[in-house]
Enzyme design. Structure first.
Site, PDB file in Angstrom:
ATOM      1  N   GLU A 119       0.707  -1.270  -0.319  1.00  0.00           N
ATOM      2  CA  GLU A 119      -0.548   0.008  -0.333  1.00  0.00           C
ATOM      3  C   GLU A 119       0.386   1.043   0.310  1.00  0.00           C
ATOM      4  O   GLU A 119       1.975   1.067   0.884  1.00  0.00           O
ATOM      5  CB  GLU A 119      -1.011   0.084   1.306  1.00  0.00           C
ATOM      6  CG  GLU A 119      -1.917   0.515   1.300  1.00  0.00           C
ATOM      7  CD  GLU A 119      -2.948   1.205   2.375  1.00  0.00           C
ATOM      8  OE1 GLU A 119      -3.513   1.489   2.644  1.00  0.00           O
ATOM      9  OE2 GLU A 119      -2.262  -0.255   3.297  1.00  0.00           O
ATOM     10  N   CYS A 145       1.143 -13.969 -14.920  1.00  0.00           N
ATOM     11  CA  CYS A 145       1.534 -13.015 -16.403  1.00  0.00           C
ATOM     12  C   CYS A 145       0.256 -12.933 -16.762  1.00  0.00           C
ATOM     13  O   CYS A 145       0.775 -12.315 -18.383  1.00  0.00           O
ATOM     14  CB  CYS A 145       2.308 -14.345 -16.369  1.00  0.00           C
ATOM     15  SG  CYS A 145       4.119 -14.738 -15.901  1.00  0.00           S
TER      16      CYS A 145
END
Length: 356
Positions: A119, A145
């Site tokens: 964060e 991916c």
């Protein structure tokens, strides 16, 4: 058109075509796609040298990264370049190539696996660096991916809905920290051959960044239409490849077989709606020589239509597919049909067709 002779599917197991398993865009175009290679080259021969004490003790031969994976080298960013920096550099390049001012962007999606912290989102740092407007929605989207392809789908949906005019998808990946931690761990005297094999795939990773600008096709008639695609899930295999910035553990054989089987199934199911058997180019997520060859063989496709970047760049996670497309686009002409396709840890399969 159906693929040659696909393995018959149990009708009771056929995936219902609902939700976003199959989707079509009505007014979305790819205006630009850009890729950046990290500048520090790390060869497979160098890694063999660094790991020589352990490999010699375990009776392992040098050259396995090239022989088994087909990866000659991969890259690192300089230590001072953050993941957000890498993504922002690619984003700036894509905006410039598209001729779109940052002030026009209504959505920024960062699809990177690599992140320095949980964060705030990496997207917020990229948003600030690029000087995007306060009205531009920005967030991270992570799906191993396949994040970049998923980001394109989400952006296209918002463009079709009229919520935004332009979207910027970015991705910045870096393998340096993971490689250094892995090499240090494998050099410990207690390392076993099983440890080495579980972390082999980690050292095939690479570093780079990519970005794409999407807009409304009706506003850019000369751009590349994003037609739509499919996604399929095989999440019973979510533990076959698990990683973070310090370590990645992979069951190579099981991951390959499960991933290819899911791709075969998705391909056969998609044939009812999409004819992908004769594309002009197949731009696949770049993993290794074995992965690429197995997919081509099992789907019965033409290997000459598959551009590859993994020998020089390794597996750059979600940046691999757009970087490969960016480097291959000079060979594409108007009207070519391009299929972007990949299998991501989880497992998930996604394909998206672009009319160049």
């Amino acid at each position: 058109m159906r693929l040659g002779a696909p393995t018959p599917l149990d009708p009771n197991l056929r995936t219902p075509l609902n939700g976003n398993a199959s989707y079509r865009h009505t007014d979305t175009a790819l205006l630009s796609v850009s890729g950046l290679e990290a500048p520090v080259v790390v060869t497979s021969a160098q890694i063999d040298e660094w790991l020589e004490p352990t490999m010699k003790r375990l009776g392992l031969r040098a050259g396995m990264f090239e022989k088994l994976a087909g990866i000659v080298e991969r890259r690192w960013w300089p230590e001072e370049v953050s993941f957000a920096d890498a993504a922002a550099m690619a984003g700036a390049k894509a905006l410039s190539e598209a001729g779109i001012d940052a002030s026009a962007v209504g959505l920024l999606i960062n699809t990177s696996v690599s992140r320095d912290h949980l964060e705030p989102s990496t997207a917020s740092a990229v948003h600030h660096t690029l000087g995007l407007p306060r009205s531009a929605l920005n967030f991270d989207l992570s799906n191993a991916c396949l994040g970049f392809v998923n980001g394109m789908q989400l952006a296209g949906t918002m463009i079709d809905a009229g919520q935004i005019d332009y979207a910027l998808i970015v991705d910045g990946e870096g393998a340096r920290r993971t490689h250094e931690a892995t090499i240090a761990r494998l050099l410990r005297p207690e390392t076993t051959k099983a440890d080495w094999l579980r972390e082999f795939a980690t050292l095939t990773l690479g570093s780079g960044s990519a970005a794409a600008v999407l807009g409304r096709a009706s506003d850019h008639p000369g751009a590349h239409r994003v037609l739509g695609g499919i996604s399929r899930a095989g999440t019973e295999h979510h533990e076959l490849c698990v990683g973070d910035l310090e370590q990645m553990r992979t069951d190579h054989g099981a991951l390959l077989e499960a991933g290819v089987a899911l791709a075969e199934r998705a391909w056969a199911e998609a044939a009812d709606e999409w004819d992908w058997s004769h594309m002009d180019a197949y731009v696949m997520h770049q993993v290794s020589k074995v992965h690429t060859a197995t997919i081509i063989d099992r789907l019965g496709l033409d290997a000459a239509k598959f551009p590859v970047t993994f020998p020089r760049l390794g597996n750059i996670g979600p940046a691999a597919l757009p970087i490969t497309l960016a480097q291959h686009q000079q060979h594409l002409t108007a009207g070519d049909r391009v299929l972007c396709m990949g299998v991501g840890s989880g497992l998930n399969v996604s394909c998206v067709e672009i009319a160049w």
